[in-house]
Every structure is written in C-alpha cells, then in structure tokens.
Enzyme design. Sequence first.
Site, PDB file in Angstrom:
ATOM      1  N   HIS A 123     -48.941  94.667  47.757  1.00 41.39           N
ATOM      2  CA  HIS A 123     -48.141  93.816  48.739  1.00 41.39           C
ATOM      3  C   HIS A 123     -47.276  95.012  49.545  1.00 41.39           C
ATOM      4  O   HIS A 123     -47.106  96.013  48.710  1.00 41.39           O
ATOM      5  CB  HIS A 123     -47.158  92.904  48.028  1.00 41.39           C
ATOM      6  N   LYS A 226     -41.513  82.267  42.620  1.00 39.72           N
ATOM      7  CA  LYS A 226     -43.031  82.011  42.578  1.00 39.72           C
ATOM      8  C   LYS A 226     -43.394  81.526  40.925  1.00 39.72           C
ATOM      9  O   LYS A 226     -44.423  81.540  40.597  1.00 39.72           O
ATOM     10  CB  LYS A 226     -43.376  83.312  42.599  1.00 39.72           C
TER      11      LYS A 226
HETATM   12  N1  PMP Z   1     -45.882  91.386  45.258  1.00 40.15           N
HETATM   13  C1  PMP Z   1     -46.563  90.590  45.227  1.00 40.15           C
HETATM   14  C2  PMP Z   1     -47.976  90.835  44.583  1.00 40.15           C
HETATM   15  C3  PMP Z   1     -46.252  89.316  45.847  1.00 40.15           C
HETATM   16  O1  PMP Z   1     -47.230  88.484  45.923  1.00 40.15           O
HETATM   17  C4  PMP Z   1     -45.152  88.988  46.620  1.00 40.15           C
HETATM   18  C5  PMP Z   1     -45.024  87.919  47.533  1.00 40.15           C
HETATM   19  N2  PMP Z   1     -45.960  87.567  48.075  1.00 40.15           N
HETATM   20  C6  PMP Z   1     -43.998  90.245  46.513  1.00 40.15           C
HETATM   21  C7  PMP Z   1     -44.677  91.438  45.852  1.00 40.15           C
HETATM   22  C8  PMP Z   1     -42.911  90.029  47.081  1.00 40.15           C
HETATM   23  O2  PMP Z   1     -42.141  89.015  46.708  1.00 40.15           O
HETATM   24  P1  PMP Z   1     -40.728  88.734  47.258  1.00 40.15           P
HETATM   25  O3  PMP Z   1     -40.917  88.351  48.736  1.00 40.15           O
HETATM   26  O4  PMP Z   1     -40.628  87.486  46.320  1.00 40.15           O
HETATM   27  O5  PMP Z   1     -39.659  89.700  46.831  1.00 40.15           O
END
Ligand code: PMP
Length: 406
Positions: A123, A226
């Site tokens: 990500h 999540k």
């Molecule tokens: N890493 C992964 C694998 C994710 O799926 C996500 C959210 N889609 C994030 C990091 C970022 O999470 P957040 O926006 O809650 O900080």
Amino acid sequence: MSIIDTEAIRKDFPILERKVNNRQLIYLDNTATTQTPRCVVDSIVSSYYNTKANVHRGVHTLSQEATLLQEHTRERVRAFLNARSSDEIIFTRGTTESINLVASSMGQLFKDGDEVILTVMEHHSNIVPWQLLQNRVDLKLRVVPVLSDGALDMDTFRSLFNERTRMVSVCHVSNVLGTVNPVAEIIAESHRHGVPVLIDGAQAIAHTTVDVTSLDADFYVFSSHKMYGPSGIGVLYGKREWLDMMPPYQGGGEMIESVSFEKTTFAPPPFKFEAGTPDFIDIPALHKAIDYICGIGVENIATHEDGLLHYATERMNEIPGMRIFGTAPGKSAIISFLVGDIHHYDLGMLLDKLGVAVRTGHHCAQPLMHALGVEGTVRASFAMYNTAKEVDIFIDALKRSVAMLQ
Ligand code: PMP
C-alpha cells in the site's frame, strides 16, 4: 450452514439494514473499512456520557476512570497479539501513522547507502514514508516482485539482502491480491541477516490469528477501523529493544519525563511515542471490538470468509472475460477483478446502482497496478457478516452490469 451465526451477527450491525438506491445494501468493501457493531458504538457513547476526561494527568475520578479504560485496552491489545509487555503497544492514528512513526524514527538511525526491502504489493502507506527519508539520507529501496499468481517471489526476496540492508517492511496480506505473505519465513530470513521487520497487518488483523511473539515480529501495525473498531486510531506493536533505541517521533505533552529549556528527557515506551492527548474516547471502543472478534473467534471468522471467497470466485468465473488478480494458495477473502475491457469505474457505478458496494481504482497500490499492467480494478472483499446469499445477489448484479456495459 456457516460455522458462524451470520444472522445473529448481522443484527449487531444496524448499517447492514439500510437501503442504497432503493435496494438492500450489500457491503463488499470491507478491505477499505469494516462496519461497526453496536457494542463499539455504545462504548463511544458511554465514554462521552460517563467518563470523558483527559487521561494520565488527573487525580479526579473521571480522569482516573478514563485512564484505566485506556490502559486496560492497551493490555487487551497486548493479549490479542500475544506481545510480551503492554509497554510494547503504542496507540497511533492508524496503520499509516504507525508506519510513518517507525520509518521516521528508525530512519534517523540510517546512513547514506543503507537499504530497505519492500514488496511491489505494498500500500502507498508502506512506500511513501520510506521515500520521505530519501530527502535526508541516500536510502535505496529494494522491491520484491510477485509471481504470476500474486505470491511473493521469495527467491528474489532472499537475494536482496546485503550488508547495507537495514529494514524489511512488508504487508501481511495484500489489500489488492489477497495474498497472505509467509511472514514467519520473511522474519526468520531477515533475522538471519540481522535485519528487523515491520509487518503491515492492516488486512490481516481481523482475518487471521496474529501472535507477534511466535512470529518474532519487530513491528506489527494495524488500524482499528478495519477490525470492526472505531476510526481514527490504530496500533504499533514494537519490540522493546527497538523502542528503547528509537528517538521520539513527535514532541509534546505525555511523552516526556522532564522538560527544561536546557534539556528534556523522555518517558519510557509506550508514552515516549504518544505525544499529546490520546484518543481516549475511541481507544476503549477498540477494546470492545477485540472482545467482539474474539467472542466469535478469529479462526471461525477466517473459515467463514474462506467459504465466501471460494464460492464467490467460482461464481465469478462463470462470467466470460472475468480476470481475477491474485490467485495464490491460501489467499484472503479479497477479490480484485476486471471483466473484458469494461472500465472498473463503470462497473463499480452500476453495481452501486444495484445496491452493491465495491471499491474501484488503484487501491493505493499504484506500483502493483503498474506491475499488473492495469490502471485499476474492481475489488470485492468479505467480512464476518457477509453471506452466500449476498454473494448470489452480487453475482446477479455483476452479470446485469456486465451485460449493460458490453
Ligand atoms: N496497509 C494496507 C495493506 C491497507 O490495506 C491499508 C488501508 N487500505 C493501509 C495500509 C492504510 O491504512 P489506514 O488508511 O487505516 O492508515
């Protein structure tokens, strides 16, 4: 017959009863965020109504109660992760902030020429924080590719280590491919080279048992929203020896031992990394989310989601032109796909008209999209409250949308 009682579970999530475009909502965007059970919302309301006070600084009853609720949650997170000490549990704003904290703080120990190993399936929140360090040090990012089924190319991973490798940072589960990375093997291999590992557990924490002690993870990070918890908070687990060595990420109240204009000393972990007033409303609600998940059983949830994944995959493959990205064995219940040359956005829009919520776009993983040779995908992802009946409705909606767009 599912291993879990989805009918009872669904009653805990009022949002699942709502209509979208005059149709029953089918919520399949659980990778982006999961919905919230009543007990978590009740906890937030209760904190506002009964215990709202700033933590750690008051002798008065409300402050002490709020502090206890927060610190009990820290202990609950410790037990959930099987960490050795609750001092290793740091509350953050989420996965993104947790990774920024580690990159920024560990990064201060890096020197020109040092290297960090990432994977192409990360990500953006596990790419950009490391790139920001490049403004200060000449840091090289080494990137592990994926194989054609979306599994990590472990041979290449093993070949990337050298004496300049300072850190490995990889996701536990890909938010696009659903690939479950062999994190125990990744950590063991990294440790053979004396390199610490950060695991981005954003997509794993609510779907598989995580034991940071048996994994021997150096850092494990995730977001509460999540995992059926409140939005706006997250967790950084860090091994004590690293947390002691790392400089603070932000300065302010709560994180100090003593302050003078000549010299400031810092509190020990976890407080050293928790500058400012913490989110004392949402933290106790995370406690409720963890209790809720554990009440159903993470392994039961995983089995249920796995059933939905296999059923949905089978049914989706009935559709001519279906391309699913990520078919690695043991993958998580996340299905990224395209149909023929239909634009992902058009498909997502039509599905929404039929009440089905899926995500479209690059999923904050542009380097992976580039590697896959696509601009974006449609993504359906499952959680404990989804049902086979919902999969059927999704497939019907998908077939109708494809027919309209072809
Ligand atoms: N890493 C992964 C694998 C994710 O799926 C996500 C959210 N889609 C994030 C990091 C970022 O999470 P957040 O926006 O809650 O900080």
